[in-house]
Scaffold this motif. Structure first.
Motif, short mmCIF file in Angstrom:
data_model
loop_
_atom_site.label_atom_id
_atom_site.label_comp_id
_atom_site.label_asym_id
_atom_site.label_seq_id
_atom_site.Cartn_x
_atom_site.Cartn_y
_atom_site.Cartn_z
N GLU A 96 -1.82 19.09 11.05
CA GLU A 96 -1.07 17.83 10.53
C GLU A 96 -0.56 16.97 11.55
N ASP A 97 -0.09 17.60 12.59
CA ASP A 97 0.54 16.89 13.96
C ASP A 97 -0.81 16.00 14.40
N TYR A 98 -1.86 16.78 14.59
CA TYR A 98 -3.03 16.12 15.18
C TYR A 98 -3.43 14.96 14.34
N ALA A 99 -3.33 15.25 13.18
CA ALA A 99 -4.02 14.03 12.08
C ALA A 99 -2.82 12.85 12.42
N ARG A 100 -1.67 12.90 12.54
CA ARG A 100 -0.85 11.95 12.59
C ARG A 100 -0.67 11.25 14.05
N TYR A 101 -1.08 11.96 15.04
CA TYR A 101 -0.98 11.39 16.33
C TYR A 101 -2.54 10.94 16.90
N ARG A 102 -3.66 11.62 16.57
CA ARG A 102 -4.86 11.31 16.65
C ARG A 102 -5.96 11.15 15.77
N GLY A 103 -5.76 11.83 14.69
CA GLY A 103 -6.81 11.58 13.74
C GLY A 103 -8.39 11.62 13.97
N GLY A 104 -9.25 11.29 13.33
CA GLY A 104 -10.48 11.37 13.55
C GLY A 104 -11.22 12.77 12.91
N PRO A 105 -12.67 12.86 13.18
CA PRO A 105 -13.33 13.82 12.48
C PRO A 105 -13.08 15.33 12.52
N LEU A 106 -12.12 15.41 13.44
CA LEU A 106 -11.71 17.08 13.93
C LEU A 106 -10.83 17.44 12.65
N VAL A 107 -10.17 16.49 12.10
CA VAL A 107 -9.19 16.72 11.07
C VAL A 107 -10.11 17.28 9.78
N LYS A 108 -11.03 16.52 9.35
CA LYS A 108 -11.78 16.86 8.12
C LYS A 108 -12.59 18.03 8.35
N GLU A 109 -12.86 18.48 9.75
CA GLU A 109 -13.85 19.49 10.02
C GLU A 109 -12.97 20.76 9.88
N LEU A 110 -11.62 20.91 10.32
CA LEU A 110 -10.80 21.82 10.27
C LEU A 110 -10.03 22.21 8.94
N LEU A 111 -9.91 21.20 8.09
CA LEU A 111 -9.41 21.38 6.69
C LEU A 111 -9.61 22.80 6.05
N PRO A 112 -11.11 23.05 5.93
CA PRO A 112 -11.11 24.17 5.32
C PRO A 112 -10.72 25.38 5.83
N ALA A 113 -10.49 25.39 7.15
CA ALA A 113 -9.68 26.68 7.71
C ALA A 113 -8.14 26.44 7.41
N ALA A 114 -7.76 25.29 7.35
CA ALA A 114 -6.23 25.16 6.95
C ALA A 114 -6.17 25.65 5.52
N ARG A 115 -6.94 25.31 4.68
CA ARG A 115 -6.99 25.79 3.33
C ARG A 115 -6.89 27.29 3.08
N ARG A 116 -7.89 27.99 3.99
CA ARG A 116 -7.68 29.44 3.94
C ARG A 116 -6.39 30.24 4.18
N VAL A 117 -5.37 29.60 4.73
CA VAL A 117 -4.10 29.90 4.85
C VAL A 117 -3.50 30.03 3.55
N ALA A 118 -3.37 29.06 2.78
CA ALA A 118 -2.90 29.10 1.34
C ALA A 118 -3.68 30.18 0.62
N ASP A 119 -4.68 30.22 0.65
CA ASP A 119 -5.37 31.18 -0.09
C ASP A 119 -5.27 32.64 0.33
N ALA A 120 -4.85 32.66 1.55
CA ALA A 120 -4.48 34.27 2.04
C ALA A 120 -3.22 34.56 1.64
N PHE A 121 -2.16 33.83 1.60
CA PHE A 121 -0.84 33.97 1.09
C PHE A 121 -0.79 34.19 -0.42
N ASP A 122 -1.70 33.44 -0.94
CA ASP A 122 -1.77 33.53 -2.61
C ASP A 122 -2.25 35.13 -2.75
N SER A 123 -3.14 35.45 -2.10
CA SER A 123 -3.62 36.91 -2.31
C SER A 123 -2.44 37.98 -2.36
N CYS A 124 -1.51 37.39 -1.75
CA CYS A 124 -0.35 38.44 -1.40
C CYS A 124 0.80 38.36 -2.34
#
Length: 476
Positions: A174-202
């Motif tokens: 999120e910090d990177y999206a605010r200060y730089r943005g660009g294609p890297l943000v969307k590239e890594l969104l699936p990895a960020a989403r995995r965190v929510a799924d990992a917590f949800d499994s607990c």
């Protein structure tokens, strides 16, 4: 006992504790010796033992090895202590920036996610060079475990899993999206989403997270190994608050990238967990979230995470903030988690509390340090990346310069300065030029480079438009 180091400038009547190198000259002239890896420290101790011939030492050289951090910012105050902390913060960031970020240059020499989120944000605030930040994001994304949690340090030959650190990947992206943005943000969104799924499994039948058999580190307080009450085998209010914080960061990411559907989905999940948190951990009498369902232990950490998530009803949020600022008996943040505490202070306009809680950092100046500590004394590490966050807050809280929205297309300037304090400085804009601010408790001057606009936020919450060029704002 070896951690009782005293003033770091003193060397007489002390002993060296740690790594050393052995060199074995064989009598030839002009021999050259060098360490196989760089060494970090304050002094050099030479112990020379000769045999039948004398040894002639022709030369001794020290070569500094690190990433060439470019500081494109400036900061100055009428308080010499703040100026010295800014200098020490810059040096700390330099010493912890190599082919990747790292927690410290002496001990682990590893890139830890909790440390890196803070290092990366500071780097984005003071430099136009974001290459180490981008590398860190990609490498942690590559470290994903089958559980969906990130390795807490990477790359490392020993896999370490601290699930409570994973939500800060979403914060870093999120910090990177605010200060730089660009294609890297969307590239890594699936990895960020995995965190929510990992917590949800607990999540258990009660709708709350419990992560058994893990090192659920949060902060180096009096907690055993930094794990909050019920953090290892029970249901911890702080661990659940971390999940709320991560869900809010993920929702912010989707808002920044224009995906309103997924933004709403994760905001709803955060809101639902907040309701369950309130039922299980909120103490109406004290206006605080407890660390456990027994409501016998309270910390700053739980309040900080819930307030930064922004999911509380306004009335409850206001009461929780006031209780955080005034309550006695709370487990206090140390050097690392103070970053998040200072974020709360800025959000609620409490420059007075920020100044007060800078005291542990000011005490480091008196220790003769060249960089900033890992934790309050006795500190293991004398150079630890996360402690440099004070420089970020000099820029983002005192000068009040922050990105507004995606890719720093607009700027928000909200100076927060206590009476008697004067601050001035500049923050680089990735599009070129710098954002300059001079402020005291009654007025501010702001100068924006060409092509940059935004808003000025007065201490009382009023807002005014900002445009390129120099502008003056009086609070009276």
């Amino acid at each position: 006992a070896h951690e009782q180091k005293g003033n770091r400038r003193e060397w007489q009547d002390r002993y060296f504790y740690g790594v050393c190198d052995h060199f074995l000259p064989d009598g030839r002239d002009r021999m050259h010796f060098y360490t196989a890896a760089y060494r970090a420290g304050r002094f050099i101790s030479l112990t020379i033992e000769t045999a039948g011939e004398e040894l002639l030492l022709d030369d001794l050289q020290l070569n500094e090895s690190r990433y060439p951090v470019s500081f494109d910012d400036s900061f100055e105050s009428n308080d010499r202590g703040l100026n010295e902390l800014a200098r020490l913060s810059r040096r700390t960031l330099e010493m912890c920036s190599h082919d990747s970020f790292m927690d410290c240059p002496y001990f682990e020499q590893l890139m830890y996610l909790g440390d890196t989120r803070i290092q990366a944000l500071l780097t984005l605030q003071v430099s136009r060079d974001a290459r180490l930040v981008e590398k860190a994001l990609r490498m942690f994304a590559a470290s994903l475990l089958p559980s969906g949690f990130f390795q807490s340090r990477y790359p490392s030959r020993v896999t370490q899993d601290i699930p409570t650190i994973s939500p800060f990947f979403d914060g870093m992206l999120e910090d990177y999206a605010r200060y730089r943005g660009g294609p890297l943000v969307k590239e890594l969104l699936p990895a960020a989403r995995r965190v929510a799924d990992a917590f949800d499994s607990c999540v258990g039948e009660d709708g709350l997270v419990s992560i058994p058999r893990s090192w659920c580190f949060v902060d180096w307080t009096h907690w055993y190994w930094g794990v909050p009450p019920e953090g290892e085998y029970g249901v911890s209010g702080i661990v659940n608050a971390l999940y709320v914080y991560g869900l809010a960061s993920l929702a912010n990411l989707y808002e920044l990238t224009g995906d309103s559907g997924l933004e709403r989905y994760y905001r709803d999940r955060a809101a639902a967990l907040t309701e369950r948190m309130a039922e299980a951990f909120y103490c109406e009498k004290r206006g605080l979230f407890a660390d456990t369902r027994a409501k016998e232990s309270f910390s700053e950490h739980a309040q900080i995470l819930m307030l930064l998530a922004g999911t509380l009803p306004p009335e409850q949020e206001e009461r929780c903030a006031e209780a955080l600022f005034t309550a006695d008996g709370l487990t206090q943040c140390t050097v690392y988690f103070a970053f998040y505490l200072f974020e709360v202070f800025h959000r609620f306009g409490r420059a007075d509390l920020l100044e007060r809680r800078l005291e542990p950092f000011r005490e480091m100046i008196g220790l003769g340090l060249a960089t900033l500590l890992e934790r309050p004394e006795p500190s293991r590490s004398d150079c630890h990346a996360w402690s440099a966050h004070v420089l970020y807050h000099f820029h983002a809280s005192m000068l009040g310069v922050r990105s507004k929205g995606y890719a720093f297309r607009e700027v928000a300037v909200a100076p927060q300065v206590v009476p008697g304090r004067k601050v001035g400085g500049s923050v680089p804009h990735p599009g070129g030029g710098v954002i300059e601010v001079e402020a005291d408790s009654i007025s501010a001057f702001v100068s924006l480079p060409d092509g940059v606009s935004g808003e000025f936020i007065y201490p009382d919450g009023r807002k005014a438009s900002l445009s390129p060029g120099k502008q003056h704002f009086s609070y009276r």
